[in-house]
Design a protein around this motif. Structure first.
Motif, short mmCIF file in Angstrom:
data_model
loop_
_atom_site.label_atom_id
_atom_site.label_comp_id
_atom_site.label_asym_id
_atom_site.label_seq_id
_atom_site.Cartn_x
_atom_site.Cartn_y
_atom_site.Cartn_z
N GLY A 85 0.82 -1.22 0.00
CA GLY A 85 0.00 0.00 0.00
C GLY A 85 0.84 1.26 0.00
N ASN A 86 1.88 1.28 0.83
CA ASN A 86 2.77 2.45 0.86
C ASN A 86 3.57 2.57 -0.43
N SER A 87 3.97 1.43 -1.00
CA SER A 87 4.67 1.45 -2.29
C SER A 87 3.78 2.07 -3.37
N TRP A 88 2.52 1.63 -3.40
CA TRP A 88 1.57 2.17 -4.39
C TRP A 88 1.37 3.67 -4.19
N GLU A 89 1.21 4.09 -2.95
CA GLU A 89 1.04 5.52 -2.68
C GLU A 89 2.24 6.31 -3.18
N GLY A 90 3.45 5.84 -2.86
CA GLY A 90 4.64 6.55 -3.29
C GLY A 90 4.76 6.62 -4.80
N PHE A 91 4.42 5.52 -5.47
CA PHE A 91 4.47 5.48 -6.94
C PHE A 91 3.51 6.50 -7.54
N VAL A 92 2.27 6.52 -7.07
CA VAL A 92 1.26 7.44 -7.61
C VAL A 92 1.67 8.90 -7.34
N LEU A 93 2.11 9.19 -6.11
CA LEU A 93 2.48 10.57 -5.79
C LEU A 93 3.66 11.03 -6.63
N GLN A 94 4.65 10.15 -6.82
CA GLN A 94 5.80 10.53 -7.64
C GLN A 94 5.38 10.81 -9.08
N GLN A 95 4.48 9.99 -9.61
CA GLN A 95 4.01 10.19 -10.98
C GLN A 95 3.27 11.53 -11.12
N VAL A 96 2.49 11.90 -10.12
CA VAL A 96 1.76 13.17 -10.16
C VAL A 96 2.71 14.34 -9.96
N ILE A 97 3.52 14.28 -8.91
CA ILE A 97 4.41 15.40 -8.57
C ILE A 97 5.38 15.69 -9.71
N SER A 98 5.85 14.66 -10.38
CA SER A 98 6.84 14.84 -11.45
C SER A 98 6.28 15.60 -12.65
N GLN A 99 4.95 15.69 -12.75
CA GLN A 99 4.35 16.37 -13.90
C GLN A 99 3.78 17.74 -13.56
N LEU A 100 3.86 18.17 -12.31
CA LEU A 100 3.24 19.43 -11.92
C LEU A 100 3.90 20.62 -12.62
N LYS A 101 3.09 21.61 -12.92
CA LYS A 101 3.63 22.86 -13.45
C LYS A 101 4.49 23.53 -12.37
#
Length: 391
Positions: free
Chosen positions: A284-300
């Motif tokens: 669960g924590n791995s999934w959370e970290g993966f999703v957050l990294q994918q979102v944060i990496s694309q932020l303006k």
């Protein structure tokens, strides 16, 4: 297999409007590949120098003369952190002929590199971080589950088998600890650094307790913070800061810590296959970290990421803040039948009744849990955030 990178247009735009751009990121993330693709799109002759090549390094034995004689060209300098004394010279060369599209610098950042270059090249340079491959970049070829398992480093993601990918990641970690971090200025025992990375993997996605980790390693807190600074500046970890504008609440004020690349996290924790990952207690924590990294990496650049948590249990995994204003909250769930906790709703209210997206692995259709909360899938969240002009 080269992939089109989301940041490519931004690099060209910045390079068109500034004398220099620094493309920074960990080794093997694709900086050189991207740079060589970009120079083909720029209407200017270019020269490529790799400072890990002794021949190219020697060309800069008199850097001011060499660069001045080639002022009509775009000079690409790879592994620029190998020559930090170059930055004052770049400033001098730029100021004598203030034209745009002069230098494209590639490197693994370090505290020293960032300090030297920001002091000397202020107003002359733009820093752009290149992240491991993102799902929108690879989705035509790679499933999100494979990206989650193996991470986004191209050689690891595209390896011939799970075993080869896993071994590549172990080799990468060993090289970073034993060679790269010392070259960036971190003098510490490789055994201690490896133990530190294991401890970070153990608390991945949790509130960082400096005292507990420093006590376990037998070092003081300030030394631990210095080590973590190096880990963070070399793009191994992320410390996600809490959002605490609401001073009337008793808020958690320590950061959450993540290993940036999910593939590296899985290598540290011995997760080699999809079956291993399904049985992993930290899934669960791995999934959370993966999703957050994918979102944060694309932020303006105008959007900042935080998490939100109060002492009484109100929380959101991610809060996106534009200027001084929270605009979107995100909760990450490793289930397609998520339930929203009361603390999530209270957190959204604390932050001005912001909309919340609950991200699930693969729910078939979006639906609303309440007036301000929408359940969506990992693949569709990027569409929502793009419509909100956040990525």
């Amino acid at each position: 297999m080269p992939f089109d990178r989301i940041i490519a247009n931004r690099v060209i735009e910045r390079l068109t409007n500034l004398p220099s751009v620094a493309l920074v990121g960990p080794r093997q993330v694709g900086k050189t590949t991207l740079a060589k693709m970009l120079v083909k799109q720029i209407d200017k002759d270019s020269i490529y120098l790799d400072l890990e090549s002794q021949e190219d390094f020697n060309k800069l034995s008199n850097p001011e003369l060499y660069l001045t004689e080639r002022q009509d060209k775009l000079v690409v300098i790879d592994e620029v952190q190998r020559m930090p004394e170059l930055f004052p010279i770049l400033r001098s060369v730029i100021d004598r002929n203030r034209e745009n599209t002069r230098f494209l610098l590639l490197g693994s950042a370090s505290p020293e590199l960032l300090a030297k270059s920001s002091e000397t090249l202020a107003g002359r340079i733009s820093y752009i971080e290149i992240h491991p491959l993102l799902f929108p970049e690879v989705q035509q070829e790679i499933s999100f589950r494979e990206l989650w398992l193996k991470g986004g480093f191209p050689d690891m993601l595209l390896a011939a088998s799970d075993e080869v990918s896993f071994l590549n990641r172990l080799d990468f970690i060993q090289t970073y600890i034993e060679r790269e971090l010392p070259l960036l200025g971190l003098s510490a025992s490789p055994v201690l650094l490896r133990n530190l990375l294991r401890m970070i993997a153990h608390v991945h996605g949790n509130i960082l307790n400096y005292s507990d980790i420093s006590r376990s390693l037998g070092i003081d807190v300030n030394t631990l913070k210095r080590y973590l600074d190096y880990f963070e500046h070399s793009f191994l970890i992320r410390r996600l800061q809490p959002y605490y504008a609401n001073i009337s609440k008793r808020l958690v004020k320590s950061p959450k810590i993540f290993i940036c690349d999910s593939g590296l996290l899985h290598a540290v924790t011995g997760i080699e296959t999809a079956e291993d990952l399904e049985g992993f207690a930290g899934k669960g924590n791995s999934w959370e970290g993966f999703v957050l990294q994918q979102v944060i990496s694309q932020l303006k650049p105008s959007v900042e990421p935080y998490f939100y948590r109060t002492q009484d249990g109100s929380e959101l995994d991610l809060v996106l803040v534009k200027g001084m204003t929270p605009v979107v909250g995100i909760e990450v769930k490793y289930t397609n039948t998520p339930k929203l906790m009361k603390g999530n709703t209270v957190a959204a209210q604390d932050l001005g009744n912001i909309p919340i997206y609950v991200i699930t692995p693969s729910i078939g259709e979006d639906y609303e849990l309440n007036q301000q909360t929408k359940v969506t899938s990992f693949e569709r969240i990027f569409t929502h955030l793009k419509q909100a002009k956040l990525i």
